[in-house]
Design a protein around this motif. Structure first.
Motif, PDB file in Angstrom:
ATOM      1  N   HIS A   8       0.001   7.396  -9.674  1.00 43.66           N
ATOM      2  CA  HIS A   8       0.209   6.037 -10.166  1.00 43.66           C
ATOM      3  C   HIS A   8      -0.877   5.191  -9.517  1.00 43.66           C
ATOM      4  N   PHE A   9      -1.628   4.463 -10.331  1.00 42.00           N
ATOM      5  CA  PHE A   9      -2.732   3.655  -9.837  1.00 42.00           C
ATOM      6  C   PHE A   9      -2.561   2.240 -10.353  1.00 42.00           C
ATOM      7  N   SER A  10      -2.758   1.271  -9.466  1.00 46.24           N
ATOM      8  CA  SER A  10      -2.637  -0.125  -9.883  1.00 46.24           C
ATOM      9  C   SER A  10      -3.633  -0.990  -9.126  1.00 46.24           C
ATOM     10  N   GLU A  18      -4.341  -8.665  -7.740  1.00 48.79           N
ATOM     11  CA  GLU A  18      -5.124  -9.802  -7.299  1.00 48.79           C
ATOM     12  C   GLU A  18      -4.873 -10.017  -5.813  1.00 48.79           C
ATOM     13  N   GLN A  19      -5.503 -11.009  -5.234  1.00 49.85           N
ATOM     14  CA  GLN A  19      -5.371 -11.293  -3.806  1.00 49.85           C
ATOM     15  C   GLN A  19      -3.908 -11.384  -3.378  1.00 49.85           C
ATOM     16  N   GLY A  20      -3.612 -10.913  -2.186  1.00 52.02           N
ATOM     17  CA  GLY A  20      -2.244 -10.943  -1.693  1.00 52.02           C
ATOM     18  C   GLY A  20      -1.687  -9.539  -1.557  1.00 52.02           C
ATOM     19  N   ALA A  21      -0.455  -9.471  -1.155  1.00 45.78           N
ATOM     20  CA  ALA A  21       0.189  -8.178  -0.943  1.00 45.78           C
ATOM     21  C   ALA A  21       0.543  -7.537  -2.279  1.00 45.78           C
ATOM     22  N   PRO A  22       0.137  -6.286  -2.495  1.00 48.05           N
ATOM     23  CA  PRO A  22       0.501  -5.602  -3.738  1.00 48.05           C
ATOM     24  C   PRO A  22       1.993  -5.306  -3.764  1.00 48.05           C
ATOM     25  N   LYS A  23       2.537  -5.277  -4.964  1.00 48.89           N
ATOM     26  CA  LYS A  23       3.968  -5.007  -5.135  1.00 48.89           C
ATOM     27  C   LYS A  23       4.157  -3.577  -5.646  1.00 48.89           C
ATOM     28  N   ALA A  24       3.550  -2.652  -4.909  1.00 49.11           N
ATOM     29  CA  ALA A  24       3.644  -1.230  -5.237  1.00 49.11           C
ATOM     30  C   ALA A  24       3.544  -0.449  -3.940  1.00 49.11           C
ATOM     31  N   GLU A  25       4.078   0.760  -3.949  1.00 46.26           N
ATOM     32  CA  GLU A  25       4.032   1.623  -2.771  1.00 46.26           C
ATOM     33  C   GLU A  25       2.933   2.656  -2.936  1.00 46.26           C
ATOM     34  N   GLY A  26       2.306   3.009  -1.821  1.00 46.00           N
ATOM     35  CA  GLY A  26       1.269   4.027  -1.825  1.00 46.00           C
ATOM     36  C   GLY A  26       0.147   3.673  -0.878  1.00 46.00           C
ATOM     37  N   ASP A  27      -0.957   4.399  -0.987  1.00 44.55           N
ATOM     38  CA  ASP A  27      -2.133   4.135  -0.172  1.00 44.55           C
ATOM     39  C   ASP A  27      -2.799   2.863  -0.686  1.00 44.55           C
ATOM     40  N   VAL A  28      -3.085   1.932   0.223  1.00 48.21           N
ATOM     41  CA  VAL A  28      -3.662   0.641  -0.151  1.00 48.21           C
ATOM     42  C   VAL A  28      -5.156   0.644   0.166  1.00 48.21           C
ATOM     43  N   PHE A  29      -5.952   0.188  -0.800  1.00 44.20           N
ATOM     44  CA  PHE A  29      -7.406   0.127  -0.694  1.00 44.20           C
ATOM     45  C   PHE A  29      -7.872  -1.302  -0.975  1.00 44.20           C
ATOM     46  N   PRO A  31      -9.449 -11.526 -10.699  1.00 44.42           N
ATOM     47  CA  PRO A  31     -10.246 -10.476 -10.053  1.00 44.42           C
ATOM     48  C   PRO A  31      -9.361  -9.549  -9.232  1.00 44.42           C
ATOM     49  N   ALA A  32      -9.671  -8.273  -9.259  1.00 43.96           N
ATOM     50  CA  ALA A  32      -8.910  -7.285  -8.491  1.00 43.96           C
ATOM     51  C   ALA A  32      -9.386  -7.299  -7.045  1.00 43.96           C
ATOM     52  N   ALA A  33      -8.459  -7.432  -6.113  1.00 42.23           N
ATOM     53  CA  ALA A  33      -8.786  -7.459  -4.689  1.00 42.23           C
ATOM     54  C   ALA A  33      -8.267  -6.233  -3.953  1.00 42.23           C
ATOM     55  N   VAL A  34      -7.153  -5.676  -4.433  1.00 45.08           N
ATOM     56  CA  VAL A  34      -6.486  -4.565  -3.758  1.00 45.08           C
ATOM     57  C   VAL A  34      -6.079  -3.531  -4.804  1.00 45.08           C
ATOM     58  N   ALA A  35      -6.123  -2.257  -4.405  1.00 49.65           N
ATOM     59  CA  ALA A  35      -5.662  -1.166  -5.258  1.00 49.65           C
ATOM     60  C   ALA A  35      -4.593  -0.379  -4.507  1.00 49.65           C
ATOM     61  N   VAL A  36      -3.665   0.197  -5.271  1.00 49.08           N
ATOM     62  CA  VAL A  36      -2.653   1.076  -4.688  1.00 49.08           C
ATOM     63  C   VAL A  36      -2.655   2.385  -5.480  1.00 49.08           C
ATOM     64  N   ARG A  37      -2.722   3.487  -4.747  1.00 50.41           N
ATOM     65  CA  ARG A  37      -2.651   4.823  -5.346  1.00 50.41           C
ATOM     66  C   ARG A  37      -1.480   5.559  -4.720  1.00 50.41           C
ATOM     67  N   ARG A  38      -0.575   6.025  -5.584  1.00 43.68           N
ATOM     68  CA  ARG A  38       0.561   6.822  -5.105  1.00 43.68           C
ATOM     69  C   ARG A  38       0.523   8.171  -5.804  1.00 43.68           C
ATOM     70  N   ARG A  39       0.413   9.222  -5.010  1.00 42.28           N
ATOM     71  CA  ARG A  39       0.448  10.578  -5.551  1.00 42.28           C
ATOM     72  C   ARG A  39       1.771  11.196  -5.177  1.00 42.28           C
ATOM     73  N   GLU A  40       2.348  11.948  -6.121  1.00 41.73           N
ATOM     74  CA  GLU A  40       3.626  12.607  -5.844  1.00 41.73           C
ATOM     75  C   GLU A  40       3.690  13.917  -6.608  1.00 41.73           C
ATOM     76  N   PRO A  41       4.295  14.935  -5.995  1.00 45.84           N
ATOM     77  CA  PRO A  41       4.400  16.221  -6.679  1.00 45.84           C
ATOM     78  C   PRO A  41       5.382  16.153  -7.849  1.00 45.84           C
ATOM     79  N   VAL A  42       5.108  16.968  -8.858  1.00 44.59           N
ATOM     80  CA  VAL A  42       6.035  17.126  -9.978  1.00 44.59           C
ATOM     81  C   VAL A  42       6.997  18.241  -9.579  1.00 44.59           C
ATOM     82  N   PRO A  43       8.277  17.917  -9.374  1.00 47.18           N
ATOM     83  CA  PRO A  43       9.232  18.950  -8.969  1.00 47.18           C
ATOM     84  C   PRO A  43       9.363  20.044 -10.027  1.00 47.18           C
TER      85      PRO A  43
END
Length: 194
Positions: free
Chosen positions: A159-161, A164-175, A106-118
Motif C-alpha cells: 500500500h503506497f500513499s 501533503e505537509q503534516g502527519a500522514p494518516k496511514a501506517e507503514g514506513d514513512v519517507f 504538493p506531496a511532502a511525505v510518503a507511506v509504504r506498507r508491505r504485508e504478506p498475503v496469507p
C-alpha cells in the motif's frame, strides 16, 4: 499499472545532502518520461520520522511496461547502478489507484506498507479489500494519492500513499518526498485494476 521500487540503504553516517543534491540536479530529467505515471523521490533519514536507517528509495507507478523497461534497460537507472551498484528492484502488479482529497497539494511525505498475503485466504476477497483500503486512504484528509499492488512471486501486498505537509494518516514506513515527477499521473487508471 505497475509499481516499482528500489531501496538503497546507506551508512548511518552518510551525508544525505548528497542524495538531496542528486535529486535537486537530476530529478527534473524524468518530469516528462513517457509511460511513467508517477515517480516519488523518497528518502528516510536515521532518527527522523522514526527511521532506523538512511535510505534513498524512489517509488514508481508506471502506465506502461514499455516506459518502465526503457527506464531500466536504456535509461536513467544506469546512473543508479554506476553510482551505487545494482540494487534489487521490487515490482508489483497494480490492484488499485485513487487520487486523494488533497490531489492538488504538493506531496511532502510518503507511506509504504508491505504485508504478506496469507496462504489461508481467498485471493479475490483479499484483493478486493486492498482496493477498498486504497479508497479509504485516498479519502483521508491530506491524502494526495493512494495505490495498492501485489507481488505474486513473494505474495506480498504493498500500500503506497502520498500526503501533503503534516502527519500522514496511514501506517507503514514513512519517507520524505524530495521531488515528484508525474508526467502521466492523469493517465493512471483509477479504481480497481482488473
Amino acid at each position: 499499472m505497475h509499481a516499482l521500487q528500489y531501496e538503497l540503504v546507506l551508512p548511518a553516517d552518510y551525508d544525505m545532502g548528497i542524495v538531496r543534491e542528486r535529486v535537486r540536479s537530476r530529478g527534473h530529467l524524468l518530469d516528462d518520461w513517457d509511460g511513467m505515471g508517477v515517480k516519488a523521490y523518497l528518502i528516510r533519514e536515521r532518527g527522523v520520522l522514526g527511521s532506523p536507517v538512511n535510505t534513498y528509495a524512489p517509488f514508481y507507478l508506471w502506465n506502461t511496461t514499455e516506459g518502465m523497461n526503457r527506464f531500466l534497460w536504456g535509461g536513467p537507472f544506469q546512473g543508479i547502478v554506476d553510482d551505487f551498484g545494482r540494487p534489487e528492484v521490487r515490482q508489483w502488479s497494480g490492484l488499485a489507484y485513487e487520487e486523494g482529497v488533497a490531489a492538488n497539494a504538493p506531496a511532502a511525505v510518503a507511506v509504504r506498507r508491505r504485508e504478506p498475503v496469507p496462504e489461508d485466504v481467498e485471493l479475490s476477497v483479499l484483493m478486493e479489500e486492498a482496493v477498498r483500503e486504497t479508497e479509504r486512504l485516498a479519502a483521508r484528509d491530506g491524502a494526495v494519492l493512494a495505490a495498492a499492488a501485489v507481488d505474486t512471486r513473494r505474495w506480498e501486498l504493498v500500500h503506497f500513499s502520498l500526503w501533503e505537509q503534516g502527519a500522514p494518516k496511514a501506517e507503514g514506513d514513512v519517507f520524505r518526498v524530495l521531488h515528484l515527477s508525474a508526467p502521466g499521473r492523469e493517465s493512471l487508471r483509477r479504481g480497481r485494476q482488473w
